[in-house]
Design an enzyme around this catalytic site. Structure first.
Site, PDB file in Angstrom:
ATOM      1  N   ASP A  47      39.810  52.943  34.012  1.00  9.27           N
ATOM      2  CA  ASP A  47      40.396  51.957  34.743  1.00  9.27           C
ATOM      3  C   ASP A  47      39.302  51.542  35.935  1.00  9.27           C
ATOM      4  O   ASP A  47      39.109  52.058  36.695  1.00  9.27           O
ATOM      5  CB  ASP A  47      41.598  52.653  35.429  1.00  9.27           C
ATOM      6  CG  ASP A  47      42.295  51.576  36.507  1.00  9.27           C
ATOM      7  OD1 ASP A  47      42.177  50.525  36.273  1.00  9.27           O
ATOM      8  OD2 ASP A  47      42.980  52.121  37.293  1.00  9.27           O
ATOM      9  N   LYS A  80      38.148  54.775  37.640  1.00  4.15           N
ATOM     10  CA  LYS A  80      38.648  55.826  37.352  1.00  4.15           C
ATOM     11  C   LYS A  80      38.785  56.271  35.902  1.00  4.15           C
ATOM     12  O   LYS A  80      38.914  55.224  35.096  1.00  4.15           O
ATOM     13  CB  LYS A  80      40.128  55.881  37.816  1.00  4.15           C
ATOM     14  CG  LYS A  80      40.321  55.477  39.277  1.00  4.15           C
ATOM     15  CD  LYS A  80      41.563  55.728  39.882  1.00  4.15           C
ATOM     16  CE  LYS A  80      42.158  55.129  41.352  1.00  4.15           C
ATOM     17  NZ  LYS A  80      41.442  53.938  41.457  1.00  4.15           N
ATOM     18  N   TYR A 132      57.144  37.621  33.878  1.00  4.27           N
ATOM     19  CA  TYR A 132      55.979  37.000  34.641  1.00  4.27           C
ATOM     20  C   TYR A 132      55.568  35.592  34.144  1.00  4.27           C
ATOM     21  O   TYR A 132      55.301  35.534  33.074  1.00  4.27           O
ATOM     22  CB  TYR A 132      54.996  37.975  34.748  1.00  4.27           C
ATOM     23  CG  TYR A 132      54.136  37.877  35.736  1.00  4.27           C
ATOM     24  CD1 TYR A 132      54.690  38.198  37.185  1.00  4.27           C
ATOM     25  CD2 TYR A 132      52.904  37.374  35.880  1.00  4.27           C
ATOM     26  CE1 TYR A 132      53.742  38.377  38.551  1.00  4.27           C
ATOM     27  CE2 TYR A 132      52.104  37.552  37.128  1.00  4.27           C
ATOM     28  CZ  TYR A 132      52.744  37.835  38.229  1.00  4.27           C
ATOM     29  OH  TYR A 132      51.580  37.755  39.561  1.00  4.27           O
ATOM     30  N   ASP A 151      46.162  46.981  35.988  1.00  2.00           N
ATOM     31  CA  ASP A 151      46.772  48.146  36.792  1.00  2.00           C
ATOM     32  C   ASP A 151      48.167  47.880  37.323  1.00  2.00           C
ATOM     33  O   ASP A 151      48.863  48.965  37.055  1.00  2.00           O
ATOM     34  CB  ASP A 151      45.636  48.346  37.696  1.00  2.00           C
ATOM     35  CG  ASP A 151      45.383  47.180  38.660  1.00  2.00           C
ATOM     36  OD1 ASP A 151      45.681  46.010  38.467  1.00  2.00           O
ATOM     37  OD2 ASP A 151      45.079  47.382  39.792  1.00  2.00           O
ATOM     38  N   THR A 174      40.913  47.819  72.840  1.00  6.72           N
ATOM     39  CA  THR A 174      40.841  46.894  71.713  1.00  6.72           C
ATOM     40  C   THR A 174      40.800  47.745  70.240  1.00  6.72           C
ATOM     41  O   THR A 174      41.461  47.411  69.323  1.00  6.72           O
ATOM     42  CB  THR A 174      39.636  45.978  71.868  1.00  6.72           C
ATOM     43  OG1 THR A 174      39.604  45.488  73.149  1.00  6.72           O
ATOM     44  CG2 THR A 174      39.239  45.318  70.659  1.00  6.72           C
TER      45      THR A 174
END
Length: 239
Positions: free
Chosen positions: A6, A13, A84, A93, A168
């Site tokens: 991946d 990975k 989609y 992924d 800040t």
């Protein structure tokens, strides 16, 4: 044995599965054929799959050739339905995470949150992948504040967490980290309100941070994408 690769935006990975059982995994800063050969050399690899958020490059081609790997694209068959509009642009992924989650939690409406370089929210409802959201990850938010302003300092993800900044640096930490937590909790709240029979799964490189700070209960599974890729590989190997 199945070899899973991946390739993400910042790390790669790799994992080895024996059937559905995760045997071994490793995170590589840079993918290379030599590193993955070393990782897998003690195992008899029969099938392999590569998922990449990047364009196919020479390293991918080397891996495909050496391991005779399946390179995951929008044309690869998967064991779920999708809705989609531009499947060719959908991060593989993201899709693998949903495939893995659906296997772990069948007949559920699912939200998978991947907290990595980007934070992605992916929805699986009524047995169909419906789409999701993409927003900047924690470090990307810090980098943007420094890059696109004249005086704000460069800050990295902090274990010291502030809900209200008093200077800040702490104000930036609060804005980035608490802002991302609030965003995630809000998405989960809406999802659960609209989907009673539901489950939320958290993964990605920053999953530990959010797991500690979210007010909502979730299932943390850093391996859900790898599991999904293994399922997709098995699904295609049987054809």
């Amino acid at each position: 044995m199945n070899l899973i690769i991946d390739i993400g935006n910042t790390t790669t990975k790799v994992a080895i599965f024996d059937g559905e059982e995760l045997i071994k995994h490793q995170i590589l800063k840079q993918p290379s054929l030599s590193a993955i050969i070393l990782f897998s050399k003690e195992h008899n690899i029969s099938n392999s799959i590569i998922s990449s958020v990047k364009q196919k490059d020479s390293i991918c081609n080397e891996l495909i050739t050496h391991f005779n790997a399946l390179f995951l694209t929008h044309k690869t068959e998967i064991p779920i339905s999708t809705n989609y509009n531009t499947p060719e642009t959908l991060g593989k992924d993201r899709l693998a995470g949903i495939v893995g989650a659906n296997k772990e939690y069948p007949n559920k409406n699912i939200l998978v949150i991947d907290a990595g370089s980007c934070i992605t929210f992916d929805f699986f409802m009524d047995s169909t992948y419906c789409g999701g959201r993409i927003s900047p990850g924690l470090q990307m938010r810090y980098d943007a504040l420094h890059t696109f302003t004249n005086q704000l300092p460069q800050i990295s993800i902090s274990d010291t967490h502030f809900t209200l900044g008093k200077d800040t640096n702490s104000s930036i930490i609060s804005g980035v980290q608490q802002g991302a937590i609030d965003e995630m909790d809000a998405v989960i709240d809406i999802f659960r309100k609209e989907n009673k029979d539901s489950v939320v799964i958290l993964c990605g490189g920053d999953y530990n941070f959010f797991d500690k700070h979210l007010k909502n209960s979730i299932f943390a599974d850093p391996f859900i994408v790898l599991k999904g890729l293994n399922i997709i590989l098995e699904f295609n190997a049987k054809k």
